[in-house]
Write a protein that holds these residues in place. Structure first.
Motif, short mmCIF file in Angstrom:
data_model
loop_
_atom_site.label_atom_id
_atom_site.label_comp_id
_atom_site.label_asym_id
_atom_site.label_seq_id
_atom_site.Cartn_x
_atom_site.Cartn_y
_atom_site.Cartn_z
N GLN A 22 0.82 -1.21 0.00
CA GLN A 22 0.00 0.00 0.00
C GLN A 22 0.86 1.26 0.00
O GLN A 22 0.56 2.22 -0.70
N VAL A 23 1.95 1.26 0.77
CA VAL A 23 2.86 2.41 0.80
C VAL A 23 3.50 2.60 -0.58
O VAL A 23 3.59 3.72 -1.08
N ALA A 24 3.91 1.49 -1.20
CA ALA A 24 4.51 1.57 -2.53
C ALA A 24 3.49 2.12 -3.54
O ALA A 24 3.83 2.96 -4.39
N ALA A 25 2.25 1.68 -3.45
CA ALA A 25 1.21 2.16 -4.36
C ALA A 25 0.91 3.64 -4.11
O ALA A 25 0.66 4.40 -5.07
N ASP A 26 0.93 4.07 -2.85
CA ASP A 26 0.69 5.49 -2.53
C ASP A 26 1.80 6.38 -3.10
O ASP A 26 1.52 7.46 -3.62
N ILE A 27 3.05 5.93 -2.97
CA ILE A 27 4.16 6.72 -3.53
C ILE A 27 4.07 6.74 -5.05
O ILE A 27 4.25 7.78 -5.68
N ARG A 28 3.78 5.59 -5.66
CA ARG A 28 3.69 5.48 -7.11
C ARG A 28 2.56 6.35 -7.66
O ARG A 28 2.63 6.87 -8.78
N ALA A 29 1.49 6.52 -6.89
CA ALA A 29 0.33 7.28 -7.35
C ALA A 29 0.63 8.76 -7.57
O ALA A 29 -0.10 9.43 -8.30
N TRP A 30 1.71 9.28 -6.97
CA TRP A 30 2.03 10.69 -7.17
C TRP A 30 2.44 10.98 -8.61
O TRP A 30 2.21 12.07 -9.12
N ARG A 31 3.08 10.02 -9.28
CA ARG A 31 3.44 10.22 -10.68
C ARG A 31 3.58 8.84 -11.33
O ARG A 31 4.65 8.26 -11.37
N LYS A 32 2.45 8.33 -11.84
CA LYS A 32 2.47 7.03 -12.50
C LYS A 32 3.25 7.13 -13.80
O LYS A 32 3.28 8.20 -14.42
N PRO A 33 3.87 6.04 -14.25
CA PRO A 33 4.62 6.11 -15.50
C PRO A 33 3.69 6.38 -16.68
O PRO A 33 2.64 5.77 -16.80
N GLU A 34 4.10 7.31 -17.52
CA GLU A 34 3.26 7.64 -18.66
C GLU A 34 3.78 6.90 -19.89
O GLU A 34 4.95 6.57 -19.97
N PRO A 35 2.92 6.61 -20.87
CA PRO A 35 3.28 5.70 -21.96
C PRO A 35 4.12 6.32 -23.08
O PRO A 35 4.64 5.59 -23.91
N TYR A 36 4.29 7.64 -23.13
CA TYR A 36 5.00 8.24 -24.25
C TYR A 36 6.50 8.35 -24.01
O TYR A 36 7.31 7.96 -24.84
N LYS A 37 6.90 8.88 -22.87
CA LYS A 37 8.33 8.98 -22.56
C LYS A 37 8.75 8.02 -21.45
O LYS A 37 9.93 7.84 -21.19
N GLY A 38 7.79 7.44 -20.73
CA GLY A 38 8.10 6.50 -19.65
C GLY A 38 8.47 7.18 -18.35
O GLY A 38 8.99 6.55 -17.44
N LYS A 39 8.22 8.49 -18.25
CA LYS A 39 8.56 9.23 -17.04
C LYS A 39 7.59 8.88 -15.91
O LYS A 39 6.41 8.66 -16.16
N GLY A 40 8.10 8.83 -14.70
CA GLY A 40 7.26 8.58 -13.54
C GLY A 40 7.90 7.59 -12.59
O GLY A 40 9.07 7.25 -12.71
N ILE A 41 7.11 7.12 -11.63
CA ILE A 41 7.59 6.15 -10.63
C ILE A 41 7.03 4.79 -11.00
O ILE A 41 5.83 4.63 -11.18
N ARG A 42 7.91 3.79 -11.11
CA ARG A 42 7.48 2.44 -11.46
C ARG A 42 8.12 1.44 -10.51
O ARG A 42 9.12 1.73 -9.87
N TYR A 43 7.50 0.26 -10.44
CA TYR A 43 8.08 -0.83 -9.67
C TYR A 43 9.31 -1.33 -10.41
O TYR A 43 9.37 -1.29 -11.63
N LYS A 44 10.30 -1.81 -9.66
CA LYS A 44 11.51 -2.33 -10.30
C LYS A 44 11.16 -3.54 -11.16
O LYS A 44 10.50 -4.45 -10.70
N GLY A 45 11.58 -3.51 -12.40
CA GLY A 45 11.30 -4.60 -13.32
C GLY A 45 9.96 -4.49 -14.02
O GLY A 45 9.62 -5.34 -14.85
N GLU A 46 9.17 -3.47 -13.74
CA GLU A 46 7.86 -3.30 -14.37
C GLU A 46 8.03 -2.86 -15.83
O GLU A 46 8.85 -1.99 -16.13
N PHE A 47 7.27 -3.47 -16.72
CA PHE A 47 7.32 -3.10 -18.13
C PHE A 47 6.24 -2.07 -18.40
O PHE A 47 5.07 -2.27 -18.07
N ILE A 48 6.63 -0.98 -19.01
CA ILE A 48 5.69 0.07 -19.39
C ILE A 48 5.53 0.02 -20.91
O ILE A 48 6.50 0.19 -21.65
N PHE A 49 4.32 -0.26 -21.37
CA PHE A 49 4.04 -0.29 -22.80
C PHE A 49 4.17 1.12 -23.36
O PHE A 49 3.48 2.04 -22.90
N ARG A 50 5.07 1.29 -24.32
CA ARG A 50 5.35 2.62 -24.86
C ARG A 50 4.53 2.84 -26.13
O ARG A 50 4.39 1.95 -26.97
N LYS A 51 4.00 4.07 -26.27
CA LYS A 51 3.24 4.44 -27.45
C LYS A 51 4.09 5.32 -28.34
O LYS A 51 4.99 6.04 -27.89
#
Length: 177
Positions: free
Chosen positions: A143-172
């Motif tokens: 829950q703490v990790a999700a709360d921190i991540r919620a401040w700036r979720k990774p966006e799909p165009y540049k991949g900027k934001g907070i992500r879990y280690k090893g998480e794959f972000i589908f890029r557009k």
């Protein structure tokens, strides 16, 4: 039949469990945690295992069967090895610093985000772009990790934001001229 619920929860060496009514208390090297199950399941401790069985064949009893077993397994791993989540920060100028009992996040907003660390959780910031969250309660760590991540979720165009280690972000692909 619940495939998860059928499996007994094994207790590793150094971990003990005690059942009183519908409450299971698990003690280990990292502390003690407890879980109170609903009346739809029966809890028993046999040798080095905790077994969960449903009372009746109702839909709710079957739902609680697997969920209760998973919650008890999370307690056992929490008091034995602890839970850990790692976050990565991507983006120009995005960084985190630890100041006492507060994590300061610079995420490109008009202000810094001050995240107060809850009790029972330890957060370390080995690099400005890494956050490690640890504790003995797996649900609280997540829950703490999700709360921190919620401040700036990774966006799909540049991949900027907070992500879990090893998480794959589908890029557009961006706009074309």
């Amino acid at each position: 039949m619940s495939r998860i619920g059928k499996k007994p929860v094994d207790l590793p060496t150094g971990v003990t469990a005690a059942v009183s009514g519908q409450t299971v208390e698990v003690k280990g090297p990292k502390g003690a945690r407890s879980f109170t199950a609903t009346d739809d399941v029966t809890l028993t401790v046999e040798e080095n295992t905790v077994k969960v069985t449903p009372r009746g064949n109702s839909k709710r009893a079957r739902q609680q069967w697997g969920m209760s077993r998973t919650r008890i397994a999370n307690l056992v791993t929490g008091v034995n090895t602890g839970a850990k989540k790692e976050l990565e920060i991507h983006g120009v100028g995005y960084r985190a610093t630890l100041a006492g009992n507060v994590v300061k996040l610079n995420l490109g907003l008009s202000h810094d985000v001050d995240f107060a660390i809850p009790e029972g959780i330890t957060i370390t910031v080995p690099k400005p772009t890494e956050i490690i969250i640890e504790g003995n309660d797996e649900q609280q760590v997540g829950q703490v990790a999700a709360d921190i991540r919620a401040w700036r979720k990774p966006e799909p165009y540049k991949g900027k934001g907070i992500r879990y280690k090893g998480e794959f972000i589908f890029r557009k692909e961006g706009k074309k001229k």
